[in-house]
Scaffold this motif. Structure first.
Motif, PDB file in Angstrom:
ATOM      1  N   GLU A   1      31.661  86.390  57.677  1.00 40.51           N
ATOM      2  CA  GLU A   1      32.957  86.962  57.315  1.00 40.51           C
ATOM      3  C   GLU A   1      33.504  86.310  56.045  1.00 40.51           C
ATOM      4  O   GLU A   1      34.013  86.997  55.155  1.00 40.51           O
TER       5      GLU A   1
ATOM      6  N   ASN B   1      31.793  87.643  53.050  1.00 40.77           N
ATOM      7  CA  ASN B   1      32.258  88.995  52.742  1.00 40.77           C
ATOM      8  C   ASN B   1      33.592  88.995  51.999  1.00 40.77           C
ATOM      9  O   ASN B   1      33.915  89.958  51.317  1.00 40.77           O
TER      10      ASN B   1
ATOM     11  N   SER C   1      34.028  89.372  47.666  1.00 39.31           N
ATOM     12  CA  SER C   1      33.527  90.644  47.152  1.00 39.31           C
ATOM     13  C   SER C   1      33.507  90.725  45.632  1.00 39.31           C
ATOM     14  O   SER C   1      32.650  91.405  45.068  1.00 39.31           O
TER      15      SER C   1
END
Length: 143
Positions: free
Chosen positions: A130, A133, A136
């Motif tokens: 997570e 991610n 980005s």
């Protein structure tokens, strides 16, 4: 155009931002509440955040640090120990995305916070994933 615009922002500056994600436009039906599952109530989220903050205050008691974001490199090593799967996942992300040492530390700080919010004593692969991610802009515009 986006890449050209983001290219004007230096990599070291972007490394200092803990979380950067793309937020897509919300569809009209979602705005109107059609076909959307109700989310977690704000009161429940508030309780998780308060509990996570208490964990962090206890963790850094007397160190002059009040949250995971303020951890030093030594504190990151102490409080962000990874199991083999988590370490392998982080290593692959570092190599694939060409992340800096500063980005590495930011990912660990964010993963520690995600684990705290989940009530987990240790950082696991889901927390690392997570946190990765949330980088980005590194993934989409810098590589």
């Amino acid at each position: 155009m986006i890449q050209r615009y983001v290219g004007k922002i230096s990599g070291p500056l972007m490394d200092r931002i803990d979380i950067h994600i793309d937020v897509p436009a919300v569809a009209f039906n979602e705005l109107r509440g059609r076909g959307v599952e109700p989310g977690e109530p704000s009161a429940a989220i508030r309780e998780r955040v308060i509990h996570a903050r208490e964990i962090q205050l206890s963790r850094f008691n007397g160190d002059g640090v009040y949250s995971n974001s303020g951890m030093t490199t030594a504190q990151i090593r102490k409080h962000c120990a990874l199991d083999t799967d988590s370490e392998n996942l982080l290593e692959k992300a570092m190599q694939r995305q060409g992340l800096s040492a500063r980005a590495h530390d930011r990912i660990l700080k964010v993963a520690r916070t995600i684990a705290d919010l989940a009530g987990a004593a240790n950082i696991g692969p889901t927390h690392i994933s997570e946190a990765i991610n949330y980088r980005s802009l590194d993934r989409n515009y810098w590589t």
